[in-house]
Design an enzyme around this catalytic site. Sequence first.
Site, mmCIF file in Angstrom:
data_model
loop_
_atom_site.group_PDB
_atom_site.id
_atom_site.type_symbol
_atom_site.label_atom_id
_atom_site.label_comp_id
_atom_site.label_asym_id
_atom_site.label_seq_id
_atom_site.Cartn_x
_atom_site.Cartn_y
_atom_site.Cartn_z
ATOM 1 N N ARG A 108 0.805 -1.231 0.000
ATOM 2 C CA ARG A 108 0.000 0.000 0.000
ATOM 3 C C ARG A 108 0.835 1.277 0.000
ATOM 4 N NH1 ARG A 108 -2.913 -4.039 1.618
ATOM 5 N NH2 ARG A 108 -1.022 -4.595 2.701
ATOM 6 N N THR A 109 1.822 1.333 0.884
ATOM 7 C CA THR A 109 2.550 2.600 1.026
ATOM 8 C C THR A 109 3.244 2.950 -0.289
ATOM 9 O OG1 THR A 109 2.838 2.118 3.360
ATOM 10 C CG2 THR A 109 4.217 3.860 2.458
ATOM 11 N N LYS A 160 26.084 -4.385 -3.939
ATOM 12 C CA LYS A 160 27.552 -4.325 -4.081
ATOM 13 C C LYS A 160 28.189 -3.721 -2.842
ATOM 14 C CE LYS A 160 26.997 -3.151 -8.990
ATOM 15 N NZ LYS A 160 27.141 -2.033 -9.926
ATOM 16 N N ARG A 199 11.490 3.820 3.196
ATOM 17 C CA ARG A 199 11.115 2.823 4.222
ATOM 18 C C ARG A 199 12.342 1.960 4.492
ATOM 19 N NH1 ARG A 199 5.928 -1.111 4.216
ATOM 20 N NH2 ARG A 199 5.039 0.857 4.946
ATOM 21 N N HIS A 205 5.358 5.905 11.438
ATOM 22 C CA HIS A 205 4.774 5.759 10.099
ATOM 23 C C HIS A 205 3.774 6.909 9.930
ATOM 24 C CE1 HIS A 205 3.492 4.066 6.435
ATOM 25 N NE2 HIS A 205 3.232 2.821 6.794
#
Length: 298
Positions: free
Chosen positions: A50-51, A78, A99, A127
């Site tokens: 969703r986010t 890497k 996030r 959040h």
Amino acid sequence: MDLISIRDVDKKTIEEILDLAEKKEKVLKPHDLKKTNRVLATLFFEPSTRTKLSFQTAAVRDGLDYIDFLTETSSVKKGESFIDTIKTVMGYSDVLVVRHPKEGSARLAAAVSDKPVVNGGDGGNQHPTQTLIDLYTIRKYKGKIAGLNVTLMGDLKHARTMHSLVYALGMFGAHVTLMSPKGLEMSKETVEEVKKKFNAKVEVKTEFDVSNADVLYVCRIQAERFADPLEAKRVQEQFYISMDNLKGAKNDLIIMHPLPKVNEIAPEIDNSKYAKYFEQAHNGVPVRMAVIDYVLSH
Ligand code: NCD
């Protein structure tokens, strides 16, 4: 401006964003959308449905383009550092949504980035855009937030959604009840902060009881934040809301959930008058349109 914690924004700012979201919802018609060449970057170091998708949709709907950073195929593989990644991507975009599993990572990104950073969830910490969606949804269905009885239920120890939301509910004058499986209580510091700062009414219940609730806000057991996965499974199995549990609930109770839900809500509840979680997820688009617009102009 950056949006990292719900503590960063005052009531006036939140209300401005929610009002802007209402306007955004009205203009969500293709012929009203005009194209510009601003770019939103999504950098998700943890899974998301969703986010990420609602931020990308919000960008497109509001005339921005977006670029998506994928850890698996990026130079992180890497050995590139988080800071170097942010410093690079800020040169490609106008606003970054980050996030990350580590608490404090969005704050760190904001400190090194020339461009606004929005926290899409940092570990178990914060959040804030989910909270704006939650407030928007409550305001939409109930017409207000102050004075409502809001019960927060689930893994209150690990869920960042709950840590942001309890603070905002306190700020807006809701009466909060906390219900969690044993061992997954919200930290005393968080509860004390909300009580002290906003003189908020926060009550803890050890038995399931929603007789007084106007809003029941549920979240899943945050299994990925447990040291022992078997313990998470055990708690998850004990934690289940059925239609039977809702006998005696107020007629106009609404049930919200940030999603994903795993096994904590009986499927028959999805089709009941109580369930508002998919509408809540859909509100992610206008609210995140408002957030993008707001952080780019403040
Ligand atoms: C939440 C999250 O990532 O914290 N999901 C979301 O953004 N809607 C909730 C969760 O994962 O339980």
